[in-house]
Design a protein around this motif. Structure first.
Motif, PDB file in Angstrom:
ATOM      1  N   ARG A 119      48.949  59.578  37.454  1.00 44.80           N
ATOM      2  CA  ARG A 119      47.718  59.071  37.138  1.00 44.80           C
ATOM      3  C   ARG A 119      46.518  59.960  36.957  1.00 44.80           C
ATOM      4  O   ARG A 119      45.605  59.870  36.782  1.00 44.80           O
ATOM      5  CB  ARG A 119      47.196  57.725  37.973  1.00 44.80           C
ATOM      6  CG  ARG A 119      48.219  56.626  38.060  1.00 44.80           C
ATOM      7  CD  ARG A 119      48.217  56.083  36.425  1.00 44.80           C
ATOM      8  NE  ARG A 119      49.460  55.012  36.482  1.00 44.80           N
ATOM      9  CZ  ARG A 119      49.153  53.556  36.728  1.00 44.80           C
ATOM     10  NH1 ARG A 119      47.912  53.142  37.161  1.00 44.80           N
ATOM     11  NH2 ARG A 119      50.264  53.086  36.582  1.00 44.80           N
TER      12      ARG A 119
ATOM     13  N   ASP B 151      45.402  51.242  30.065  1.00 46.76           N
ATOM     14  CA  ASP B 151      44.365  50.512  29.496  1.00 46.76           C
ATOM     15  C   ASP B 151      44.829  49.031  28.963  1.00 46.76           C
ATOM     16  O   ASP B 151      44.186  48.207  28.920  1.00 46.76           O
ATOM     17  CB  ASP B 151      43.489  51.105  28.801  1.00 46.76           C
ATOM     18  CG  ASP B 151      42.612  52.072  29.303  1.00 46.76           C
ATOM     19  OD1 ASP B 151      42.565  52.264  30.341  1.00 46.76           O
ATOM     20  OD2 ASP B 151      42.141  53.110  28.554  1.00 46.76           O
TER      21      ASP B 151
ATOM     22  N   THR C   5      45.404  59.280  26.024  1.00 51.91           N
ATOM     23  CA  THR C   5      46.198  59.537  27.162  1.00 51.91           C
ATOM     24  C   THR C   5      45.952  58.315  28.259  1.00 51.91           C
ATOM     25  O   THR C   5      47.151  58.083  28.984  1.00 51.91           O
ATOM     26  CB  THR C   5      45.496  60.862  28.168  1.00 51.91           C
ATOM     27  OG1 THR C   5      45.735  62.026  27.205  1.00 51.91           O
ATOM     28  CG2 THR C   5      46.153  61.097  29.546  1.00 51.91           C
ATOM     29  N   THR C   6      44.935  57.700  28.303  1.00 50.08           N
ATOM     30  CA  THR C   6      44.845  56.447  29.056  1.00 50.08           C
ATOM     31  C   THR C   6      45.341  55.034  28.426  1.00 50.08           C
ATOM     32  O   THR C   6      45.127  54.257  29.125  1.00 50.08           O
ATOM     33  CB  THR C   6      43.656  56.546  29.655  1.00 50.08           C
ATOM     34  OG1 THR C   6      42.507  56.036  28.650  1.00 50.08           O
ATOM     35  CG2 THR C   6      43.112  57.531  30.324  1.00 50.08           C
TER      36      THR C   6
ATOM     37  N   ARG D 249      44.606  62.075  33.321  1.00 47.78           N
ATOM     38  CA  ARG D 249      43.433  61.999  32.527  1.00 47.78           C
ATOM     39  C   ARG D 249      42.587  63.026  33.293  1.00 47.78           C
ATOM     40  O   ARG D 249      41.459  63.484  32.146  1.00 47.78           O
ATOM     41  CB  ARG D 249      42.926  60.503  32.914  1.00 47.78           C
ATOM     42  CG  ARG D 249      42.406  60.235  34.159  1.00 47.78           C
ATOM     43  CD  ARG D 249      42.201  58.710  34.479  1.00 47.78           C
ATOM     44  NE  ARG D 249      43.285  58.059  34.234  1.00 47.78           N
ATOM     45  CZ  ARG D 249      43.209  56.622  34.073  1.00 47.78           C
ATOM     46  NH1 ARG D 249      42.117  56.071  33.996  1.00 47.78           N
ATOM     47  NH2 ARG D 249      44.468  55.934  33.887  1.00 47.78           N
TER      48      ARG D 249
ATOM     49  N   ASP E  47      50.964  59.974  31.859  1.00 46.35           N
ATOM     50  CA  ASP E  47      49.681  59.349  32.704  1.00 46.35           C
ATOM     51  C   ASP E  47      50.424  58.065  33.238  1.00 46.35           C
ATOM     52  O   ASP E  47      49.943  57.532  34.320  1.00 46.35           O
ATOM     53  CB  ASP E  47      48.714  58.874  31.447  1.00 46.35           C
ATOM     54  CG  ASP E  47      47.385  58.302  32.375  1.00 46.35           C
ATOM     55  OD1 ASP E  47      46.938  59.033  33.339  1.00 46.35           O
ATOM     56  OD2 ASP E  47      47.102  57.335  32.226  1.00 46.35           O
TER      57      ASP E  47
END
Length: 253
Positions: free
Chosen positions: A163, A85, A80-81, A166, A159
């Protein structure tokens, strides 16, 4: 269109994710072995000593649930992130953006392999032998990974814009632990809810693993086709959402 260069990038991203996860840890990848064993020990203590039940080889039964559930939670959370990242990489390198969340799922497959090894050792150590239905394990694992990939493609794309995704995923994983038959059996579920439970790919995976390893039986045909249908539909929906939402990724990353 993907080519050999993109496959090379995918391979390196998978290895990088796996190495980074355990970098600077004294036990390294050994944590992949310890995590399910520690959780299995705690749950077995609680549900055989504090809240006793008569389930034979309860530890193996719990481990059949923990291994696929651990893979699901880690892959979904990390995937998801993954776009956020790796925002710098996405802006610098012209690769298909779906490579990022897919590589995140595949890197967790390495953890899954390690933990499956632990499960097999405990299964054989508890007196359950290898049977011909073990041939179904690669099939159900493949379908399960496809399902997780579809889910991750959708949540990773969302995401970028929301945001909070997560935290939604973390909360969903906490709730899902009790909605999947990990510490209890499918037979404990009220009959009116059993059909709904079998539509949950995570629950279906747990039940299929118990069928194969503990009962030495092939997964029920209805369970297999539901798992296959859910996996294919989830991948199609996730891929479609990703394609639509990726058009403005650059503006939000």
């Amino acid at each position: 269109m993907w080519n050999g260069d993109y496959a090379f990038v995918l391979q390196n991203l998978v290895l990088k994710d796996f190495k980074v996860r355990y970098r600077n840890m004294s036990l390294g990848a050994f944590w992949s072995l310890l995590n399910p064993i520690i959780m299995m020990t705690v749950l077995t203590l609680v549900f055989t000593v504090i809240l006793p039940n008569n389930t034979p080889h309860y530890a193996v039964k719990v481990l059949c649930g923990l291994v696929p559930f651990n893979f699901f939670t880690l892959a979904w959370s990390n995937g998801t992130t993954s776009l956020i990242d790796n925002a710098g990489l996405i802006k610098r390198v012209p690769i298909p953006r779906e490579v990022i969340p897919i590589s995140s799922v595949l890197s967790n497959c390495l953890n899954l392999l390690i933990q499956m090894g632990v499960l097999f050792v405990f299964t054989l150590g508890s007196g359950y032998g290898v049977n011909r239905n073990w041939i179904w394990i690669p099939v159900i694992c493949g379908l399960y990974i496809v399902f997780v990939m579809g889910l991750v493609l959708a949540s990773a794309a969302l995401d970028v814009y929301l945001r909070d995704m997560r935290y939604v995923v973390e909360s969903a994983n906490l709730v899902l632990f009790w909605l999947v038959p990990i510490v209890y059996g499918f037979e404990n579920i009220p009959r009116s809810f059993q059909d709904v439970y079998s539509l949950n790919p995570v629950a279906a995976m747990v039940m299929a693993m118990r069928n194969i390893l503990i009962q030495a039986a092939a997964p029920a045909p209805s369970l297999l086709w539901k798992l296959a249908l859910a996996s294919i539909v989830t991948l199609a929906v996730g891929w479609g959402m990703f394609r639509v939402l990726e058009r403005r990724f650059y503006d939000h990353l």
